[in-house]
Design a protein around this motif. Structure first.
Motif, PDB file in Angstrom:
ATOM      1  N   GLY A 197      15.138 -30.120 -24.982  1.00 33.00           N
ATOM      2  CA  GLY A 197      14.538 -30.948 -23.935  1.00 33.00           C
ATOM      3  C   GLY A 197      14.083 -32.268 -24.529  1.00 33.00           C
ATOM      4  O   GLY A 197      14.027 -32.445 -25.753  1.00 33.00           O
ATOM      5  N   MET A 267       9.290 -45.923 -19.576  1.00 30.95           N
ATOM      6  CA  MET A 267      10.207 -45.242 -18.648  1.00 30.95           C
ATOM      7  C   MET A 267      10.669 -46.272 -17.626  1.00 30.95           C
ATOM      8  O   MET A 267      10.008 -46.474 -16.607  1.00 30.95           O
ATOM      9  CB  MET A 267       9.462 -44.118 -17.913  1.00 30.95           C
ATOM     10  N   ASP A 300      12.469 -43.573 -22.362  1.00 30.66           N
ATOM     11  CA  ASP A 300      12.525 -42.221 -21.808  1.00 30.66           C
ATOM     12  C   ASP A 300      13.275 -42.292 -20.472  1.00 30.66           C
ATOM     13  O   ASP A 300      12.727 -42.727 -19.460  1.00 30.66           O
ATOM     14  CB  ASP A 300      11.099 -41.684 -21.623  1.00 30.66           C
ATOM     15  N   ARG A 340      16.537 -26.113 -21.491  1.00 31.01           N
ATOM     16  CA  ARG A 340      15.890 -26.912 -22.537  1.00 31.01           C
ATOM     17  C   ARG A 340      16.907 -27.701 -23.362  1.00 31.01           C
ATOM     18  O   ARG A 340      16.982 -27.553 -24.580  1.00 31.01           O
ATOM     19  CB  ARG A 340      15.030 -26.037 -23.483  1.00 31.01           C
TER      20      ARG A 340
HETATM   21  C1  LIG Z   1       8.793 -38.690 -18.300  1.00 34.28           C
HETATM   22  C2  LIG Z   1       9.157 -37.360 -18.851  1.00 34.28           C
HETATM   23  N1  LIG Z   1       9.669 -37.293 -20.081  1.00 34.28           N
HETATM   24  C3  LIG Z   1       9.993 -36.125 -20.646  1.00 34.28           C
HETATM   25  C4  LIG Z   1       9.806 -34.947 -19.962  1.00 34.28           C
HETATM   26  C5  LIG Z   1      10.167 -33.647 -20.645  1.00 34.28           C
HETATM   27  O1  LIG Z   1      11.279 -33.111 -20.058  1.00 34.28           O
HETATM   28  P1  LIG Z   1      12.206 -32.025 -20.780  1.00 34.28           P
HETATM   29  O2  LIG Z   1      11.586 -31.675 -22.076  1.00 34.28           O
HETATM   30  O3  LIG Z   1      12.271 -30.897 -19.837  1.00 34.28           O
HETATM   31  O4  LIG Z   1      13.522 -32.709 -20.976  1.00 34.28           O
HETATM   32  C6  LIG Z   1       9.280 -34.965 -18.670  1.00 34.28           C
HETATM   33  C7  LIG Z   1       9.041 -33.726 -17.930  1.00 34.28           C
HETATM   34  O5  LIG Z   1       8.519 -33.702 -16.849  1.00 34.28           O
HETATM   35  C8  LIG Z   1       8.937 -36.210 -18.100  1.00 34.28           C
HETATM   36  O6  LIG Z   1       8.415 -36.299 -16.886  1.00 34.28           O
END
Ligand SMILES: Cc1ncc(COP(=O)(O)O)c(C=O)c1O
Length: 502
Positions: A197, A267, A300, A340
């Motif tokens: 993830g 983001m 991100d 994940r």
């Molecule tokens: C902005 C952001 N980054 C990263 C993640 C992590 O996501 P994952 O580890 O499931 O890819 C999330 C999960 O909600 C998120 O909102």
């Protein structure tokens, strides 16, 4: 001689009966430590059972530490500690885990404990959950994915169950590199590291770029789970306020100049929690600022694939000629969060170092699931699924915005962001006397839950505090809800707000 009471008509296997009765005799001390057990042959003959049945019972007793056995010799009853299971549990164990745990862990644990109060969890089925950023499992292409797991297991068998490559399953890395071209990013497969993830990706990047005392520039508000993580790594968070069009770049310039952060976390699409998407000019300016000050950017792109309302500017990474952007992708917000699987796309030299960090923390990401995902993508199921998600969420987000206009536009002091895709809407409530917990309670009483704004700030602005109530935020997520649920949830918010702004 030991006399056992065996019932050959019972459904309980004979070896279990023998085991249970011998265990009881040992625990009651009828057979004391040091007692020499009869041979399996003797006991079997005595009770008219097979020798292997007694042997199996002895093996069980040995495995649980009741017997000691030496090759070619008799088994002896052992003095053993009592088994913990089933005994009344004392409220506290011997080790004071709070004081024993490392200081970073204490900080992390405290940070998560503080957050717990504010994030609505374990809601009953009568509450519509506009807080969760999980996915709607009703849309999961489970059958297609199951077929892909079967296919790869049949075709590749045990190879997928061995230790996998730390960098990730190569065909999947190649697929991701090709897919990124659609988003304007040109990278080779060896510039991609598969992670557990994108959360795992953020952690690795923090390990790569920070030491205790480093600073990191983050949007304020930001993704809530990075906040406890930064505490763990003992980094100083520098808030860069979010404006309507993205983070305040004048503020960022000052920070870059005076505080030299280890990296900037951003983001650009459908920002969590505000839902804001930055325009091309903002992205270019942010990149050029970071180039000037030679500071890496962590982009991100958690919802990159959710551009269902049409054109959104290409990622910052697509313009990254100086290779300072670490681009973070994930399958969590488009397909399944539970598998994940995410990735980092970045310059090879940084990927090599990130791979070293990943190796020591978890060796690799699950190979079977990576291979199944690769098959899923190669078979065209992924493309089909993305299209379906776009159709579905175009309708769902439209329903959400329509419902907000219908039920909330009557309140002059309530406003919200209208996102260009993704799942998130940021609600602002002005001139409000109640604090967040009180409002959250009110929303819950009306059968709707949202994520409180405080959850997304490292340093909560004074304008949000209860001493000086001015405005508050709540995050609305539509990711787990269908159109009907979204409409009903927002109607409930409207009813709750009519009690606030009477
Ligand atoms: C902005 C952001 N980054 C990263 C993640 C992590 O996501 P994952 O580890 O499931 O890819 C999330 C999960 O909600 C998120 O909102």
């Amino acid at each position: 001689m030991i006399l056992l009471n065996l019932d050959k008509t019972s459904k309980l296997p004979l070896f279990v009966q023998i085991f249970q009765q011998l265990k009881k005799l040992i625990e009651e001390n009828t057979l004391e430590p040091g007692f020499r057990m009869p041979s399996t042959r003797t006991l079997a003959e005595k009770h008219g059972v097979n020798r292997s049945t007694v042997y199996k019972a002895y093996e069980e007793l040995w495995a649980l530490g009741y017997l000691e056995s030496r090759p070619g010799s008799y088994s002896i009853v052992r003095k053993r500690q009592k088994i913990a299971a089933g005994e009344p549990k004392s409220p506290k164990g011997l080790i004071p885990w709070e004081s024993k745990s490392s200081e970073p862990c204490q900080l992390l644990h405290q940070a998560y404990s503080q957050l717990k109060y504010s994030f609505p969890r374990n809601l009953g089925s009568s509450v519509i959950n506009l807080a969760s950023l999980d996915l709607d499992a009703r849309l999961f292409p489970v059958d297609d994915f199951r077929r892909c797991i079967n296919t790869v297991l049949i075709e590749q068998g045990g190879a997928l169950l061995k230790y996998g490559e730390c960098e990730g399953y190569r065909p999947l890395r190649e697929y991701i590199a090709a897919r990124l071209r659609i988003h304007g990013i040109t990278v080779n497969f060896d510039e991609i590291l598969i992670t557990n993830g994108s959360q795992n990706g953020i952690e690795l990047i923090l390990k790569l770029l920070t030491v205790p005392g480093s600073s990191v520039a983050v949007e304020a508000p930001t993704y809530s789970h990075v906040l406890p993580m930064m505490k763990y790594f003992q980094t100083n968070l520098i808030d860069i306020p979010m404006k309507k069009d993205g983070m305040d770049l004048d503020h960022l310039r000052q920070v870059l100049e005076t505080q030299k952060p280890a990296f900037v976390y951003t983001m650009p699409n459908f920002h969590n929690p505000t839902g804001i998407t930055t325009d091309q000019a903002h992205r270019e300016k942010l990149l050029s600022l970071c180039e000037t000050y030679r500071v890496p950017i962590l982009e991100d792109a958690f919802e990159e694939e959710m551009k269902y309302f049409g054109k959104v500017p290409l990622p910052i990474k697509s313009m990254d000629r100086q290779r300072l952007v670490l681009y973070l992708g994930t399958f969590s917000k488009i397909l399944f969060p539970g598998i994940r699987i995410g990735w980092i796309a970045a310059e090879k030299e940084s990927i090599e170092r990130l791979t070293a960090l990943k190796r020591f923390s978890d060796l690799s990401t699950n190979t079977l699931l990576q291979a199944a995902l690769n098959e899923f993508c190669r078979q065209g199921y992924y493309e089909l699924h993305v299209k379906r998600m776009h159709r579905e969420y175009r309708k769902r987000m439209t329903a959400a915005i329509t419902a907000l206009r219908e039920h909330l536009s009557g309140f002059a002091k309530v406003s919200w962001t209208e996102p260009a895709g993704g799942y998130l809407i940021w609600l602002q409530l002005r001139d409000i006397r109640q604090d967040e917990p009180a409002l959250q309670k009110l929303f819950l009483e009306h059968g709707a839950a949202m994520a409180p704004g405080q959850y997304f700030y490292a340093h909560y602005p004074a304008s949000h505090s209860s001493e000086q109530p001015h405005y508050l935020h709540f995050r609305i997520s539509i990711s787990t809800l269908n159109e009907k649920e979204i409409k009903e949830g927002i109607a409930r918010l409207g009813k709750a707000l009519s009690q606030v702004y009477r």
